[in-house]
Scaffold this motif. Structure first.
Motif, PDB file in Angstrom:
ATOM      1  N   ASN A   1       1.987   0.520  -4.900  1.00  0.00           N
ATOM      2  CA  ASN A   1       2.076  -0.937  -4.766  1.00  0.00           C
ATOM      3  C   ASN A   1       2.321  -1.374  -3.325  1.00  0.00           C
ATOM      4  OD1 ASN A   1       1.629  -1.369  -7.474  1.00  0.00           O
ATOM      5  ND2 ASN A   1       3.804  -1.222  -7.989  1.00  0.00           N
ATOM      6  N   ARG A   2       3.013  -0.567  -2.529  1.00  0.00           N
ATOM      7  CA  ARG A   2       3.281  -0.968  -1.139  1.00  0.00           C
ATOM      8  C   ARG A   2       2.024  -0.883  -0.277  1.00  0.00           C
ATOM      9  NH1 ARG A   2       8.021   2.681   0.711  1.00  0.00           N
ATOM     10  NH2 ARG A   2       6.920   4.075  -0.662  1.00  0.00           N
ATOM     11  N   THR A   3       1.305   0.225  -0.366  1.00  0.00           N
ATOM     12  CA  THR A   3       0.126   0.402   0.485  1.00  0.00           C
ATOM     13  C   THR A   3      -1.167  -0.006  -0.208  1.00  0.00           C
ATOM     14  OG1 THR A   3      -0.150   2.679  -0.238  1.00  0.00           O
ATOM     15  CG2 THR A   3       1.204   2.317   1.730  1.00  0.00           C
ATOM     16  N   ARG A   4      -1.105  -0.262  -1.501  1.00  0.00           N
ATOM     17  CA  ARG A   4      -2.263  -0.652  -2.307  1.00  0.00           C
ATOM     18  C   ARG A   4      -3.404   0.377  -2.234  1.00  0.00           C
ATOM     19  NH1 ARG A   4      -2.692  -7.006  -2.880  1.00  0.00           N
ATOM     20  NH2 ARG A   4      -0.488  -7.461  -2.740  1.00  0.00           N
ATOM     21  N   LYS A   5      -3.025   1.640  -2.157  1.00  0.00           N
ATOM     22  CA  LYS A   5      -3.996   2.733  -2.155  1.00  0.00           C
ATOM     23  C   LYS A   5      -3.680   3.667  -3.317  1.00  0.00           C
ATOM     24  CE  LYS A   5      -4.988   2.986   2.766  1.00  0.00           C
ATOM     25  NZ  LYS A   5      -5.006   3.833   3.942  1.00  0.00           N
TER      26      LYS A   5
ATOM     27  N   LYS B   1      -1.746   4.081  -8.367  1.00  0.00           N
ATOM     28  CA  LYS B   1      -1.876   3.098  -7.292  1.00  0.00           C
ATOM     29  C   LYS B   1      -0.478   2.829  -6.715  1.00  0.00           C
ATOM     30  CE  LYS B   1      -4.377  -0.953  -6.065  1.00  0.00           C
ATOM     31  NZ  LYS B   1      -5.517  -1.729  -6.432  1.00  0.00           N
TER      32      LYS B   1
END
Length: 176
Positions: free
Chosen positions: A156-160, A154
């Motif tokens: 953390n910046r784009t949460r994808k 995952k």
């Protein structure tokens, strides 16, 4: 002289002479013939075994040559990582795959074989990662892929979730 011998004694004498003739001919003619036939059959079996052994030797030599070709790779051990990185960077430009890391080369030595292992970690879409791995399999001759580990992380910046592949390359070399 034969006039004094009666019919019954003549018959016994003839049977005795025939038995002696049979043993004499058996000893002189049939016994060596049977021995020769047995020797011939044994030699014929040995010939078949020897031709089969020759074929087995040829097959084993071919297998040994194949193994030596794989083990006797003439690529310089220090340049393997550089060649993997160069090929991966060419593929990453055309297939839009990111090179995340190239691990330190690990060397494992056994009795007479040295195994050189390199890890390459790439990130991208599933199809692009598979195309990159396929390109390595088909076009890259300096090292062979031993295993592939696909996993997601995952971001953390784009949460994808992003798809990663950790590819293990190995080279085998005979130790002189």
């Amino acid at each position: 002289m034969f006039d004094k011998i009666n019919f019954k004694e003549k018959r016994i004498l003839i049977i005795l002479v025939l038995v002696l003739l049979f043993f004499a001919t058996y000893k002189k003619l049939y016994k060596p013939t049977f021995r020769t036939v047995n020797t011939y059959l044994k030699l014929k079996n040995k010939k078949l075994d020897s031709t089969q052994l020759k074929n087995n030797i040829v097959v084993l030599k071919q297998e040994l040559d194949n193994i030596n070709r794989v083990l006797g790779n003439s690529v310089d051990d220090n340049l393997i990582q550089q060649k993997i990185l160069n090929f991966a960077s060419k593929q990453s430009d055309s297939l839009k795959v990111n090179i995340m890391s190239l691990g330190k080369q690990h060397i494992y030595k056994t009795n007479d074989i040295a195994i050189y292992s390199n890890f390459l970690e790439i990130e991208g879409s599933y199809n692009n990662i598979l195309k990159t791995i396929y390109a390595f399999e088909k076009q890259f001759q300096n090292s062979k892929i031993n295993s592939i580990n696909l996993y997601t992380k995952k971001d953390n910046r784009t949460r994808k979730n992003k798809l990663y592949a950790k590819v293990l390359f190995q080279n085998f070399k005979k130790i002189p």
